[in-house]
Structures are given as C-alpha cells and as structure tokens.
Design an enzyme around this catalytic site. Structure first.
Site, PDB file in Angstrom:
ATOM      1  N   GLU A 166       1.123   4.200  -7.900  1.00 10.72           N
ATOM      2  CA  GLU A 166       0.744   5.364  -8.706  1.00 10.72           C
ATOM      3  C   GLU A 166       1.556   5.498  -9.993  1.00 10.72           C
ATOM      4  OE1 GLU A 166       0.547   8.931  -6.349  1.00 10.72           O
ATOM      5  OE2 GLU A 166      -1.090   8.139  -5.156  1.00 10.72           O
ATOM      6  N   GLU A 366      -4.240   4.141  -0.099  1.00 13.05           N
ATOM      7  CA  GLU A 366      -3.837   5.421   0.492  1.00 13.05           C
ATOM      8  C   GLU A 366      -5.026   6.359   0.491  1.00 13.05           C
ATOM      9  OE1 GLU A 366      -0.451   7.580  -1.136  1.00 13.05           O
ATOM     10  OE2 GLU A 366       0.619   5.698  -1.498  1.00 13.05           O
TER      11      GLU A 366
END
Ligand code: BG6
Length: 463
Positions: A166, A366
C-alpha cells in the site's frame, strides 16, 4: 451453485512484520515505534507495537495454527529495522537473519508458501530524521540495497516477493492526512514521496533481476490498495471528480508498477499546479524498465466522489482540489472500521486489470473485516462465531469468481489476517483474524469459526 476456483488457486492470509513480531531484539525504530514512544496516547488503549502478536517468540506455534486454519500461503514482511544493522552498507544483524531463516523454514516445513514483502509502513525513523524519509532519493537507494540483501539471503526458499505494501497509504498517512508519523500536511512532499517510492520499488525490482532469484524460479510484484472511485451521478462534473480521484488514488502506483509510466493526465495537472515532483530521465527509465511480474491488490472499500461543493481550505496542494468525498445515502457500512462494504468493486477491479493492465497475473493480497468486541460472539463452546466474516468472505469471493469466469487472471485470495494483529493507531480495537488472540497479556490464541470455514474453502477450492 458451487463457486469453483482455478486449479492451484492460493488460499491464504496476510500479515506484516511490524504488526505481528513485536519489537523484541530489534536494533532500530520504525516511524511507528518512534510515534508510539513519543505519544502513546495517540494509540487505542495506549497499546503500541512492542508485543504485537508475539510472533517473534511464538512463530512456531502460530504457524501451526495457520496450518490448522487451512492456509496454503501466507504473506508477511521482513522488517528493514530488524534485518539491517547498518542502513548505508546493508550489513545485517545476525540474530535477525537467524529469525527470518527460521520463520521461512518453519512455513515451508508446514507446507505453507511464504510470500515476502519488503516494506509495510515501517520506514526506519533514522532515515526520516537524517534524510527526510521517502522525500529523499538516497532513501530509495538504501531501500534497494536492503532488498538486494533479502534476495541474496532468502531467495533460495522464498519464490514470491513484493516490494511495498500500500505505497499510497504511506503518502497519504505521512504527508496528507496525518495518520502515519511524521504526521505532516504538505502536498509537495507527498508528491515527491509518491515518485520516490515508485522509484524505490523499481530499483528493488532491478536488484531482484540482477540477483539469482529469477533463475531459482522467483518472481516479484507490489501490493497496491485499490479503492475504485465511483461518481455520485452521471453529471459531467461528478464524473470528472471521480476520474481524478481514480487517477490519483489508484493509478499513481498501478500505472508505473505495471506499465512503467505515470498517467499523463496526472502529470499534466501537477505540472499546471506547479507541484510536479523532481525526477530525471534516467530515473524515469528505471521505472519504465522495471515493472512487476505480478500484482497484489488489497481491497477493502470503494471511494465515492462528487464535484467540489465547498471551497478547499488548505495552505498546501491537496488532491481534494479536484473532488470531494461523497457519502452515498444507504451505503452498507462496517460500523467498527467506518468503511463501506461493496463487494461488487472486486469484480470491477478484476475487469479493470484484465482490460487496462494487460491482464497481468494478480491476486487479492488483502481483504477482510475488522470488528470490535468479538468476545461477545463466543458460543457455547467458547469459540468466536464470526458468521459476519464468513459472509463477508463469501460475498467478495462470489464477485471475484465472476471476474475470473470472464477471463481475469487472478491466482489467489489472501484474507487480512491469519491471527488478530496490531492495527497501527487502532491497535487491537478491531480484530480481523481467523485466529483470535484471546488475551493480550498471555497471548493465548484460538481458532474462530471462520478458520474452519476457511480450511474447508481451501480444501474444496471453492464453496
Ligand atoms: C491495510 C494494511 O491497509 O489494511 C494493513 O495493509 C492494515 O496493515 C489493514 O492493518 C487493515 O486496516 P486497519 O487500519 O484497520 O488496521
């Protein structure tokens, strides 16, 4: 109907070093360690990263529990602040090398494929203080040295690597919205960090290709959080607002990682606004030449945008100059985390990757649901009956399955997270695991109902 997934589909889960290991025997502090040491009150119940889920001490028992939950692959991360003794030379800490060797060997001995990530929000604070962290090109070079060291030490056993988790969240947290230390609001710095992290990732990929990893069957990717942007309405101004949000939030990393270039419209807007990052043609060429082998996509929530209705009060450049977040009436929420639940976005992501990114191999790295107060869901056998999590997983898998049936090249699904872990400033407020930490002091752990569901899911390659 049975949802059957492609042969060899990865059924697994993801965690990270800083959220699971604890700070035991770690030589250096990350930015989160530093923030906690300075201001513990900023963290839920003042719980910091010191123990996390005690993976440093408990990894053998934890990995056995992961196996019981049916996990076939697990992503975690190697902490820069643990592995490296000297950041300039990338000389390693022998205790840390021993630890990561043991962890990798233990995963393999339990039949679990280890996926290793190299940066999960855990910049060494010394590099922030000395050089300005991700606003510095030198830090990008140091990251590539650290990455090269990891490939050399563990590339014989780890076949799947990712450079960053991220990266957009680092930019947003550190330099736009004050949720990662150093908690600054500075558009210029945010944009320079955005460029430099792309460069650091490309330089790590360059180091990977110069190593022997590829000959040993290895491949490298990046984990990007995608929050597909949807406009409030079909009105041109709303659509334009959503387009900018999509370009800034998602494509700033997706495009360079997969295509090797930044979106032209983003570069144009930033240049017009006088805030474009500093870069050289040589650096652009490194990004162009070192794109990923595969993509990890973290998906939690969509982003809804509308045209600006209020003036933006800021004395720095902010992406919100071009859009405003829109709270769609009737949206379905996870009230604990405050995130919208919208599984259909996973189908949209699958189609976007298929159509606009060369149908590159990708996986859901995720997805998950953080819930507060799960203790109240214990059943007569003292097990957490987290049916809401099972439903959440099924709904997302159904959308993913549709995308795969229409040709999207998705090879796996990783839930966040195997064992309840430390969630940054939310600490242990919301729990995401298939496995519960029953007591933060004793660190006793037990399987939730979802762990048994997941085991069956993995065994049957679908549901
Ligand atoms: C992702 C991160 O943003 O979501 C994880 O990669 C994080 O590190 C997870 O823990 C869940 O978000 P949060 O903020 O509730 O912990």
């Amino acid at each position: 109907m049975k949802y059957e997934f492609p042969k060899g589909f990865w059924w697994g889960a993801a965690t990270s070093g800083p959220q699971s290991e604890g700070r035991f025997h770690k030589r250096h502090k990350s930015v989160f360690d530093e923030w906690y040491d300075r201001d513990p009150k900023a963290f839920f119940d003042q719980v910091g990263p010191n123990v996390a889920s005690n993976f440093y001490n408990d990894y053998e028992a934890d990995i056995r529990l992961m196996k019981e939950a049916g996990l076939q692959s697990v992503r975690t991360s190697i902490q820069w602040t643990r592995l490296i003794a000297d950041f300039e030379t990338a000389e390693t800490d022998s205790e840390a090398v021993r630890f990561y060797n043991n962890v990798i060997d233990c995963f393999l001995a339990n039949g679990i494929r280890p996926v290793m990530n190299l940066h999960h929000f855990d910049l060494p604070v010394e590099l922030l203080e000395k050089y300005g962290g991700w606003t510095s090109k030198h830090v990008a070079d140091l990251f590539a040295k650290f990455a090269a060291r990891c490939f050399e030490l563990f590339g014989d056993r780890v076949k799947d690597w990712t450079t960053f988790n991220e990266p957009m969240v680092i930019v947003e947290g550190e330099y736009l919205y004050e949720f990662h230390y150093p908690l600054e609001v500075d558009g210029k710095k945010a944009l320079q960090a955005l460029y430099n992290i792309n460069l650091a990732s490309a330089k790590a990929i360059e180091a990977f290709r110069a190593s022997t990893c590829k000959q040993q069957g290895g491949r490298i990717g990046i984990v990007i959080n995608l929050t597909p942007a949807y406009p409030r309405s079909d009105a041109e101004a709303d659509v334009r607002a959503a387009q900018f949000a999509e370009t800034f939030k998602n494509r700033s990393f997706l495009d360079p990682a997969v295509r090797g270039t930044f979106p032209k419209e983003l570069v144009g807007t930033l240049a017009t606004d006088g805030v474009l990052w500093e870069s050289t043609p040589e650096e652009d060429a490194i990004i162009k030449e070192n794109t990923v082998d595969f993509l990890g996509v973290n998906f939690y929530q969509p982003f809804r945008a509308k045209a600006r209705e209020t003036a933006l009060a800021a004395d720095t450049w902010l992406p919100e100059k071009y859009f405003e977040p829109y709270e769609m009436p009737g949206r379905r929420m996870n009230p604990y985390r405050g995130w919208e639940i919208y599984p259909q976005a996973l189908y949209d992501i699958a189609i976007n990757v298929r159509d606009n990114y060369g149908n590159i191999p990708w996986y859901v790295s995720e997805n998950g649901m953080g819930v507060e107060g799960e203790e109240k869901f214990r059943d007569e056998n003292d097990q957490i009956a987290d049916d809401y999590r099972i439903d959440f997983i099924k709904e997302h898998l159904a959308e993913l399955h549709k995308g795969i049936a229409e040709g999207s090249n998705c090879f796996g699904y990783h839930l966040w997270t195997p064992i309840d872990c430390w969630s940054w400033s939310n600490a242990y407020k919301n729990r995401y695991g298939l496995i519960a930490i029953d007591d933060l002091v004793t660190q006793k752990k037990s399987l939730k109902k979802s762990a048994y569901f997941f085991k069956k899911l993995a065994e049957e390659n679908g549901f």
